[in-house]
Design an enzyme around this catalytic site. Sequence first.
Site, mmCIF file in Angstrom:
data_model
loop_
_atom_site.group_PDB
_atom_site.id
_atom_site.type_symbol
_atom_site.label_atom_id
_atom_site.label_comp_id
_atom_site.label_asym_id
_atom_site.label_seq_id
_atom_site.Cartn_x
_atom_site.Cartn_y
_atom_site.Cartn_z
ATOM 1 C CG ASP A 88 -0.257 0.130 2.537
ATOM 2 O OD1 ASP A 88 0.787 -0.532 2.723
ATOM 3 O OD2 ASP A 88 -0.732 0.889 3.415
ATOM 4 C CD GLU A 153 4.060 1.305 7.032
ATOM 5 O OE1 GLU A 153 4.810 1.657 7.935
ATOM 6 O OE2 GLU A 153 3.650 2.091 6.165
ATOM 7 N NE ARG A 328 5.905 10.513 12.971
ATOM 8 C CZ ARG A 328 5.688 9.642 11.993
ATOM 9 N NH1 ARG A 328 6.151 8.403 12.085
ATOM 10 N NH2 ARG A 328 4.999 9.978 10.936
ATOM 11 C CG HIS A 427 4.632 9.749 3.470
ATOM 12 N ND1 HIS A 427 4.121 9.640 4.751
ATOM 13 C CD2 HIS A 427 5.005 8.478 3.131
ATOM 14 C CE1 HIS A 427 4.208 8.377 5.161
ATOM 15 N NE2 HIS A 427 4.740 7.663 4.198
#
Length: 463
Positions: A88, A153, A328, A427
């Site tokens: 993906d 994922e 994060r 991305h």
Amino acid sequence: MQAVLNYLDKHEAKFVERLCEYVRFPSVSAQPQHKKDLAACAEWMVNECREAGLETELCPTSGNPIILARTPRRGGTRPHFLVYGHYDVQPAEPFDLWKSPPFEPRIEGRALFGRGASDNKGQHFAHLKAVEAYLKTGTELPCDLTFVIEGEEEVGSESLAEFLKQRQSDLRCDAIVISDNGIPDKEHPALTYALRGIFAMEIEVQGPSRDLHSGIYGGSVENPAMALSQLLAQLRDKNGRIAIPGFYDDIVALSAYERKQLARLPHSDAAYRKFLGVPALFGEKGYTSVERRSARPTLEINGLTSGYQGDGSKTIIPAWARAKLTLRLVPNQKPEKIRKLVEKRIRELAPPTVRIKITSGHGGDPYLFSPTGVEAQAALRALKKSFGREPVLMREGGSIPIVNNFKRQLGAETLLLGLALPDDNPHSPNEKFDLDCFAAGMRLGAYLWPELAADAKPSKKIH
Ligand code: BES
Ligand code: MN
């Protein structure tokens, strides 16, 4: 081994063509309209694995299918390794910023452009081709291998977590190999020994029951966009620290030794600043850029929406405002504990003039393992042989939450052997994968198994 390397060399052009076919599928897991494309992509991969000589299963899940492909088993107690990848990809928007359409792969020089080329299709494809080379040349593999290639994922790997529970005994292994991350440059292959964790959430600030005329009502009701902006602004202080009580409590401080090592990684703040197109770098005071982006936690706004977005102006007080956030996390922060702290702080900061709705998203623990073990040393030797350069040790800022499930459920550590370059644009628009990295990745996939198997203890695991 030479036969394997020759096979890879000889068929490189064909493999690049096949990779282009793979990248052509718009397998965007975040967007429901692409469900069929994910299924078609998985089927294509099943066929590719079968042609490579692997015993391959397409495993349906409640989400996107998982591909399980095994080298023919020879019995006995050979070591067993798992190779993980994901088919993906992230959404390709905004389309207009792509120099060529994201799902029409284009080769320019040594770069293959397309969404998913680097993250992650090209990277695990290199491993598949290396194993194909073993099987097609009749070269004996010193171990059993299982490829696990999933389709969720980029949206949190929910189905795979469930799948690991069901197939635990098939999947138990001595180590997992993942190429889904980066290296500093082609001259510095790397073993990554840490990943950041992640926690995602959405905040909605609800104001009036509908958009209101800002002249008639402005001044007498709260503006949700303003309330949300003020709230978000208080989540970080002027030193770049996250202003949430308790947020830093569980963090394991970087040792002086590790900081010294991280400082030796090839990196230039000036070049980094230029590459990113920012007037100045930013980050938590007291830490270097390398540390800030891999070994320190962050809170990021990923999306911010409210009010009128069209041409011209529209004088309204919007009915609502929304923000998508991710944090994060670094060892030993726990997503669940952080979620509670963040929620508590947001509720404390929310003014009584609006309602707040908080929705939690996916989460994943940070990952850290010691690069001194035998598997890591074997991986370092294979990196050196395949890239022809001395490898470095590094931490990565991105997250691959499933590595913690591998550790918990399969009892094995993950070797992160990235093939992406810093300018691969994962991305982002114009994602690409470097074909030299593809070739090096295939060589890595050739050298790795003898190195790893040589050091693996005789496996008592059933597989
Ligand atoms: N390949 C990345 C993760 C990555 C990138 C690790 C660079 C190390 C260096 C992966 O596909 C990814 O993007 N993961 C998401 C995880 C999230 C959606 C749960 C991430 O990090 O944002
Ligand atoms: Mn990704």
